[in-house]
Design a protein around this motif. Structure first.
Motif, PDB file in Angstrom:
ATOM      1  N   CYS A  81      -2.225  -0.449  -9.662  1.00 30.21           N
ATOM      2  CA  CYS A  81      -2.831  -0.421  -8.331  1.00 30.21           C
ATOM      3  C   CYS A  81      -4.276   0.058  -8.366  1.00 30.21           C
ATOM      4  CB  CYS A  81      -2.020   0.481  -7.407  1.00 30.21           C
ATOM      5  SG  CYS A  81      -2.094   2.241  -7.823  1.00 30.21           S
TER       6      CYS A  81
ATOM      7  N   HIS B 164       1.813   2.353 -10.358  1.00 31.20           N
ATOM      8  CA  HIS B 164       0.771   3.373 -10.569  1.00 31.20           C
ATOM      9  C   HIS B 164      -0.222   2.986 -11.653  1.00 31.20           C
ATOM     10  CE1 HIS B 164       2.283   6.185  -7.692  1.00 31.20           C
ATOM     11  NE2 HIS B 164       3.491   6.137  -8.221  1.00 31.20           N
TER      12      HIS B 164
ATOM     13  N   GLU C 217      -7.177   2.233  -6.033  1.00 27.33           N
ATOM     14  CA  GLU C 217      -7.188   3.272  -5.016  1.00 27.33           C
ATOM     15  C   GLU C 217      -8.462   3.147  -4.179  1.00 27.33           C
ATOM     16  OE1 GLU C 217      -6.497   7.035  -6.949  1.00 27.33           O
ATOM     17  OE2 GLU C 217      -4.374   6.579  -7.216  1.00 27.33           O
ATOM     18  N   TYR C 218      -8.311   3.356  -2.854  1.00 21.12           N
ATOM     19  CA  TYR C 218      -9.394   3.047  -1.936  1.00 21.12           C
ATOM     20  C   TYR C 218      -9.527   4.099  -0.851  1.00 21.12           C
ATOM     21  CZ  TYR C 218      -8.573  -1.413  -4.160  1.00 21.12           C
ATOM     22  OH  TYR C 218      -8.408  -2.399  -5.095  1.00 21.12           O
TER      23      TYR C 218
ATOM     24  N   GLN D 291       0.834  -1.197   0.000  1.00 18.02           N
ATOM     25  CA  GLN D 291       0.000   0.000   0.000  1.00 18.02           C
ATOM     26  C   GLN D 291       0.873   1.253   0.000  1.00 18.02           C
ATOM     27  OE1 GLN D 291      -2.439  -0.303   3.516  1.00 18.02           O
ATOM     28  NE2 GLN D 291      -3.882  -1.675   2.527  1.00 18.02           N
TER      29      GLN D 291
ATOM     30  N   LYS E 226      -9.323   9.622  -2.553  1.00 18.58           N
ATOM     31  CA  LYS E 226      -8.961   8.309  -2.021  1.00 18.58           C
ATOM     32  C   LYS E 226      -7.865   8.464  -0.970  1.00 18.58           C
ATOM     33  CE  LYS E 226     -11.721   6.305  -4.926  1.00 18.58           C
ATOM     34  NZ  LYS E 226     -12.974   5.756  -4.545  1.00 18.58           N
TER      35      LYS E 226
ATOM     36  N   LEU F 222      -1.426   9.679  -5.359  1.00 19.08           N
ATOM     37  CA  LEU F 222      -2.732   9.128  -5.713  1.00 19.08           C
ATOM     38  C   LEU F 222      -3.316   9.886  -6.902  1.00 19.08           C
ATOM     39  CD1 LEU F 222      -4.147   8.730  -2.111  1.00 19.08           C
ATOM     40  CD2 LEU F 222      -3.317   6.907  -3.598  1.00 19.08           C
TER      41      LEU F 222
ATOM     42  N   SER G 115      -3.442   3.601  -2.107  1.00 17.42           N
ATOM     43  CA  SER G 115      -3.462   2.678  -3.245  1.00 17.42           C
ATOM     44  C   SER G 115      -2.922   1.337  -2.760  1.00 17.42           C
ATOM     45  CB  SER G 115      -2.604   3.216  -4.393  1.00 17.42           C
ATOM     46  OG  SER G 115      -1.265   3.389  -3.970  1.00 17.42           O
ATOM     47  N   SER G 116      -3.280   0.275  -3.498  1.00 14.46           N
ATOM     48  CA  SER G 116      -2.884  -1.063  -3.079  1.00 14.46           C
ATOM     49  C   SER G 116      -2.721  -1.980  -4.282  1.00 14.46           C
ATOM     50  CB  SER G 116      -3.949  -1.635  -2.133  1.00 14.46           C
ATOM     51  OG  SER G 116      -3.598  -2.915  -1.695  1.00 14.46           O
TER      52      SER G 116
END
Length: 133
Positions: A128, A125, A130-131, A83, A93, A88, A96-97
């Motif tokens: 991943c 990038h 994004e959350y 993460q 968000k 981002l 990212s993961s």
């Protein structure tokens, strides 16, 4: 244990989880071949809990004592979830993961030097998700 790795050239990401298991743990008899290894690689990349997964393809090595076309891949499957909260794309968000999977001959840690170099090449990038927390 170092809980950070470098991906995407120079992005430092945090390891939030690590799972490891034996590559041939379910093989009861016989010697692996390319087809069996490809099935393992395919299945390890399927994960209902993760949408963004990157698998570092393992090198297949010919088994010298076998007269048939038999090959092996490294003996341990390593799965990490990494993460980052940097760079981002979507400012709404929180992080990212990405799930990264690779194969090596021993349990991590340490991570094999060849794998560390391959981790740096992962286009994090682009891959991943994004959350929000």
């Amino acid at each position: 244990m170092n809980d950070k790795i470098i991906v995407d050239g120079d992005l430092e990401v945090s390891i939030s989880s690590l799972e490891q298991f034996l590559t041939y743990g379910n093989m009861l008899e016989g010697i692996p071949d390319q087809s069996y290894n490809e099935e393992i690689i395919y299945r390890v990349g399927l994960d209902k809990d993760f949408n963004e997964i990157y698998v570092i393809e393992p090198e297949q090595t010919k088994i010298s004592y076998s007269s048939d076309n038999k090959y092996t891949i490294p003996l341990v499957i390593c799965k990490v979830t990494v993460q980052s909260n940097k760079n981002l794309k979507d400012a709404s968000k929180d992080f990212s993961s990405l799930r990264i999977i690779w194969f090596q001959d021993d349990y991590a840690f340490p991570i094999d030097k060849e794998i560390i170099e391959k981790l740096k090449e992962i286009p994090y990038h682009k891959l991943c998700g994004e959350y929000e927390e």
